[in-house]
Design an enzyme around this catalytic site. Structure first.
Site, mmCIF file in Angstrom:
data_model
loop_
_atom_site.group_PDB
_atom_site.id
_atom_site.type_symbol
_atom_site.label_atom_id
_atom_site.label_comp_id
_atom_site.label_asym_id
_atom_site.label_seq_id
_atom_site.Cartn_x
_atom_site.Cartn_y
_atom_site.Cartn_z
ATOM 1 N N LYS A 121 -14.010 0.092 7.747
ATOM 2 C CA LYS A 121 -12.762 -0.865 7.290
ATOM 3 C C LYS A 121 -13.425 -2.162 7.024
ATOM 4 O O LYS A 121 -12.742 -2.849 6.632
ATOM 5 C CB LYS A 121 -11.366 -0.116 7.029
ATOM 6 C CG LYS A 121 -9.807 -0.939 6.941
ATOM 7 C CD LYS A 121 -10.117 -1.452 5.081
ATOM 8 C CE LYS A 121 -9.005 -2.131 5.322
ATOM 9 N NZ LYS A 121 -8.786 -2.749 3.310
ATOM 10 N N ILE A 159 0.883 -1.118 -0.111
ATOM 11 C CA ILE A 159 0.257 0.192 0.219
ATOM 12 C C ILE A 159 0.864 0.984 0.266
ATOM 13 O O ILE A 159 0.720 1.999 -0.774
ATOM 14 C CB ILE A 159 -1.139 0.288 1.147
ATOM 15 C CG1 ILE A 159 -1.962 -1.335 1.535
ATOM 16 C CG2 ILE A 159 -1.681 1.237 1.414
ATOM 17 C CD1 ILE A 159 -2.781 -1.370 -0.066
ATOM 18 N N CYS A 212 -5.885 -9.077 4.471
ATOM 19 C CA CYS A 212 -7.124 -8.915 4.452
ATOM 20 C C CYS A 212 -7.841 -9.567 5.905
ATOM 21 O O CYS A 212 -7.873 -9.354 6.691
ATOM 22 C CB CYS A 212 -7.073 -7.713 4.319
ATOM 23 S SG CYS A 212 -5.711 -6.987 3.183
ATOM 24 N N THR A 227 -17.980 -17.239 -4.041
ATOM 25 C CA THR A 227 -17.911 -18.495 -4.474
ATOM 26 C C THR A 227 -17.641 -18.825 -3.449
ATOM 27 O O THR A 227 -16.501 -18.404 -3.306
ATOM 28 C CB THR A 227 -16.958 -17.745 -5.394
ATOM 29 O OG1 THR A 227 -17.017 -17.004 -6.693
ATOM 30 C CG2 THR A 227 -16.608 -19.057 -6.550
ATOM 31 N N LYS A 265 -4.897 -16.273 -4.577
ATOM 32 C CA LYS A 265 -5.564 -15.592 -5.558
ATOM 33 C C LYS A 265 -5.530 -15.486 -6.884
ATOM 34 O O LYS A 265 -4.255 -15.519 -6.806
ATOM 35 C CB LYS A 265 -6.986 -14.041 -5.199
ATOM 36 C CG LYS A 265 -5.851 -13.138 -5.324
ATOM 37 C CD LYS A 265 -7.391 -12.255 -5.279
ATOM 38 C CE LYS A 265 -7.100 -10.785 -5.642
ATOM 39 N NZ LYS A 265 -8.096 -9.710 -5.101
ATOM 40 N N ARG A 274 -8.471 0.839 0.001
ATOM 41 C CA ARG A 274 -9.601 -0.215 -0.059
ATOM 42 C C ARG A 274 -9.315 -0.443 -1.170
ATOM 43 O O ARG A 274 -10.722 -1.624 -2.175
ATOM 44 C CB ARG A 274 -10.607 0.910 -0.102
ATOM 45 C CG ARG A 274 -11.164 1.259 0.775
ATOM 46 C CD ARG A 274 -12.513 2.230 1.112
ATOM 47 N NE ARG A 274 -13.930 2.144 1.343
ATOM 48 C CZ ARG A 274 -14.596 2.512 1.446
ATOM 49 N NH1 ARG A 274 -14.528 3.646 0.527
ATOM 50 N NH2 ARG A 274 -15.940 2.831 1.632
ATOM 51 N N ASN A 278 -14.653 -6.234 4.959
ATOM 52 C CA ASN A 278 -13.458 -7.287 4.858
ATOM 53 C C ASN A 278 -14.903 -8.577 5.177
ATOM 54 O O ASN A 278 -14.275 -9.504 5.152
ATOM 55 C CB ASN A 278 -12.195 -7.567 5.279
ATOM 56 C CG ASN A 278 -11.179 -6.254 3.847
ATOM 57 O OD1 ASN A 278 -11.894 -6.276 2.557
ATOM 58 N ND2 ASN A 278 -10.443 -5.847 3.690
ATOM 59 N N GLY A 316 -7.696 -16.542 1.707
ATOM 60 C CA GLY A 316 -6.224 -15.566 1.817
ATOM 61 C C GLY A 316 -6.107 -14.653 1.978
ATOM 62 O O GLY A 316 -7.291 -13.775 1.914
HETATM 63 N N1 SAJ Z 1 -12.840 -15.823 -2.373
HETATM 64 C C1 SAJ Z 1 -13.091 -16.505 -1.893
HETATM 65 N N2 SAJ Z 1 -14.290 -16.166 -2.786
HETATM 66 C C2 SAJ Z 1 -15.087 -15.320 -3.496
HETATM 67 C C3 SAJ Z 1 -14.204 -14.437 -3.214
HETATM 68 C C4 SAJ Z 1 -12.586 -14.207 -2.834
HETATM 69 O O1 SAJ Z 1 -12.797 -17.643 -1.625
HETATM 70 O O2 SAJ Z 1 -16.500 -14.743 -3.290
HETATM 71 C C5 SAJ Z 1 -10.751 -15.752 -1.547
HETATM 72 C C6 SAJ Z 1 -10.303 -15.407 -2.290
HETATM 73 O O3 SAJ Z 1 -10.144 -16.532 -3.440
HETATM 74 C C7 SAJ Z 1 -8.594 -14.729 -1.611
HETATM 75 C C8 SAJ Z 1 -9.379 -14.581 -0.512
HETATM 76 O O4 SAJ Z 1 -11.122 -14.625 -0.943
HETATM 77 O O5 SAJ Z 1 -8.321 -15.960 -1.594
HETATM 78 C C9 SAJ Z 1 -9.746 -12.963 -0.611
HETATM 79 O O6 SAJ Z 1 -9.428 -11.739 -2.220
HETATM 80 P P1 SAJ Z 1 -10.633 -11.063 -1.930
HETATM 81 O O7 SAJ Z 1 -10.502 -10.617 -3.624
HETATM 82 O O8 SAJ Z 1 -12.122 -11.496 -1.628
HETATM 83 O O9 SAJ Z 1 -10.066 -9.868 -1.653
HETATM 84 P P2 SAJ Z 1 -8.460 -9.005 -1.304
HETATM 85 O O10 SAJ Z 1 -7.711 -9.796 -0.172
HETATM 86 O O11 SAJ Z 1 -6.893 -9.077 -2.729
HETATM 87 O O12 SAJ Z 1 -8.611 -7.999 -1.401
HETATM 88 C C10 SAJ Z 1 -9.649 -7.227 0.134
HETATM 89 C C11 SAJ Z 1 -10.678 -6.518 -0.982
HETATM 90 N N3 SAJ Z 1 -12.487 -6.458 0.396
HETATM 91 C C12 SAJ Z 1 -13.113 -5.887 -0.142
HETATM 92 O O13 SAJ Z 1 -13.174 -6.790 -1.703
HETATM 93 C C13 SAJ Z 1 -13.878 -6.092 0.485
HETATM 94 C C14 SAJ Z 1 -9.837 -5.011 -1.047
HETATM 95 O O14 SAJ Z 1 -10.840 -4.081 -1.402
HETATM 96 C C15 SAJ Z 1 -9.088 -4.373 0.282
HETATM 97 O O15 SAJ Z 1 -8.915 -3.151 0.051
HETATM 98 C C16 SAJ Z 1 -7.807 -5.461 0.754
HETATM 99 O O16 SAJ Z 1 -9.142 -6.780 1.068
HETATM 100 C C17 SAJ Z 1 -7.702 -5.036 1.697
HETATM 101 O O17 SAJ Z 1 -6.436 -3.978 1.604
HETATM 102 O O18 SAJ Z 1 -8.184 -4.742 2.998
#
Ligand code: SAJ
Length: 419
Positions: free
Chosen positions: A205, A11, A259, A250, A320, A153, A209, A256
């Site tokens: 915030k 960040i 956050c 999903t 991811k 974010r 998450n 992972g």
């Molecule tokens: N995942 C699932 N099913 C889903 C969505 C995600 O199993 O439906 C898994 C992904 O494979 C991954 C994990 O969740 O392992 C997290 O991935 P993500 O794409 O949901 O999120 P991050 O960690 O890359 O980013 C999140 C985001 N927060 C939200 O969408 C609420 C991002 O906007 C934030 O800025 C970030 O956390 C952060 O830095 O807090």
């Protein structure tokens, strides 16, 4: 104005680059000396679309420098704190990096500086850090200096777009603090900016998450139920989501990243009571790699391979798809979960160093392949062809990558009850 950014990670570095390219003189403070050297010679230590070009631009214009020397950040107008706030093994927040950063700022700031915390932190932490500065320096937050929590974010992989276009929450310890920070972020942000108090923005915030984590846990629980009933959960979710007010997430092998696995615990950490739901969701998501292990063990049993003789290949290590980030990756939890039970665990990831350089080398002579990350590269593989390299043909899909089970394979997909 002169800006010091404390912590040049995922960040801090992109944010420093944005401010530098918006015309500010930015100095990035980072204790890892090798990172400082790399950056000053124009090379980014993180992978992110556009980062190399934008970094070069900032450095060539003389707007951005990195340092490990506290003297270089003395007397700046703005201090942006972008350090990590991880969990300890007992799941309590480890705020030592944050406190160290706040101490550094307290020692180097001047009267009238604006202190911004971008790190994700437990509710009420900004107020506590204001008091820490007061203890160290005698300056009072909101009176002698301005202070806000302005949480990032952005999503890795889309950071430079999201920094510009996402809306932002700015929580001030005083209204004036928030107003000043809004002017600062307006230099590059095109999204809406909402001002509030610092404890509200900390909670907002963490709620974002936690919302995602709890929703994924629900999807994962649906997937486990689908195995009981012989239903393909992905078909079921697609159908449920045709309802105008339903939007199921999903399911997969786990949650992972830096956050989602941590923020729900930060949200709960300062509370006097535990209400149950958020904690339970975390447990469901943390157990998903073990459920994938059950699928693997069942498949081995079906074709009479003793686990202790099995060679298993994990495809994807990143948390991811199309990312090189392995922080809290469920793929690693899966590897940990099986490594004592099987003969050999191999791994291949197009973006992360695994045990093998190519998919073909990794699969040669193996008994089972387990898809743990939704990398695009895994989406159009010819499994019938790849299968000929393997000793036994077991395919476990933890990410709904393979839509139709390939011929000749023992196939088990997470959430695919019918197989
Ligand atoms: N995942 C699932 N099913 C889903 C969505 C995600 O199993 O439906 C898994 C992904 O494979 C991954 C994990 O969740 O392992 C997290 O991935 P993500 O794409 O949901 O999120 P991050 O960690 O890359 O980013 C999140 C985001 N927060 C939200 O969408 C609420 C991002 O906007 C934030 O800025 C970030 O956390 C952060 O830095 O807090």
């Amino acid at each position: 104005a002169e800006i010091a950014v404390i912590g040049l990670g995922y960040i801090g570095l992109p944010t420093a680059i944005m401010f530098a390219n918006a015309g500010f003189n930015v100095i990035g403070y980072e204790i890892r000396k090798e990172v400082v050297e790399k950056l000053n010679s124009g090379n980014s230590h993180i992978i992110e679309p556009e980062i190399d070009d934008l970094l070069h631009k900032a450095i060539d214009r003389g707007r951005l420098k990195a340092t490990s020397n506290k003297d270089d950040i003395r007397g700046k107008d703005v201090y942006l704190i972008c350090v990590q706030t991880p969990l300890r093994d007992d799941k309590t927040p480890d705020l030592t990096y944050l406190e160290e950063a706040v101490r550094t700022v307290a020692e180097t700031m001047k009267k009238g500086s604006l202190v911004v915390i971008e790190s994700t932190i437990p509710p009420m932490t900004t107020l506590k850090m204001g008091r820490l500065i007061e203890e160290i320096r005698g300056f009072k937050a909101g009176v002698d200096f301005y202070m806000v929590h302005a949480p990032e974010r952005v999503m890795p992989g889309r950071i430079f777009k999201e920094l510009v276009y996402n809306s932002r929450i700015i929580g001030g310890v005083t209204e004036e603090s928030a107003e000043l920070a809004e002017i600062l972020y307006r230099s590059f942000a095109k999204g809406q900016i909402f001002r509030t108090n610092s404890t509200t923005s900390e909670m907002v915030k963490l709620m974002e998450n936690t919302f995602r984590d709890v929703n994924i846990a629900l999807a994962n629980e649906f997937a486990l139920l689908a195995h009981q009933y012989g239903v393909n959960i992905f078909e079921a979710i697609e159908l449920a989501n045709t309802h105008p007010r339903v939007k199921i997430h999903t399911p997969g092998i786990g949650v992972g990243g830096h956050c989602l696995p941590k923020d729900p615990y930060l949200l709960l950490s300062s509370a006097k009571e535990d209400f149950g739901l958020i904690q339970k969701a975390r447990e469901i998501n943390e157990d998903m790699p073990l459920f994938a292990k059950d699928l693997l063990m069942n498949a081995l049993k079906m074709i009479n391979i003793p686990p202790e003789e099995a060679i298993v290949v994990v495809l994807g290590l990143a948390y991811k798809g199309d990312s090189d980030d392995i922080r809290n990756s469920p793929a690693l939890a899966f590897v940990e979960g099986i490594k004592e039970d099987v003969k050999e665990v191999r791994s291949y990831d197009p973006y992360v160093k695994g045990t093998h350089e190519t998919l073909e080398e990794a699969l040669k002579g193996a008994d089972a392949a387990v898809i743990a990350t939704d990398h695009s590269q895994f989406k159009n593989l010819d499994w019938e062809k790849i299968g000929s390299l393997m000793r036994n043909k077991i395919l476990i899909d933890g990410r709904y990558i393979v839509k139709t089970p390939p011929k000749g394979f023992v196939f088990k997909g997470l959430g695919r009850g019918e197989y």
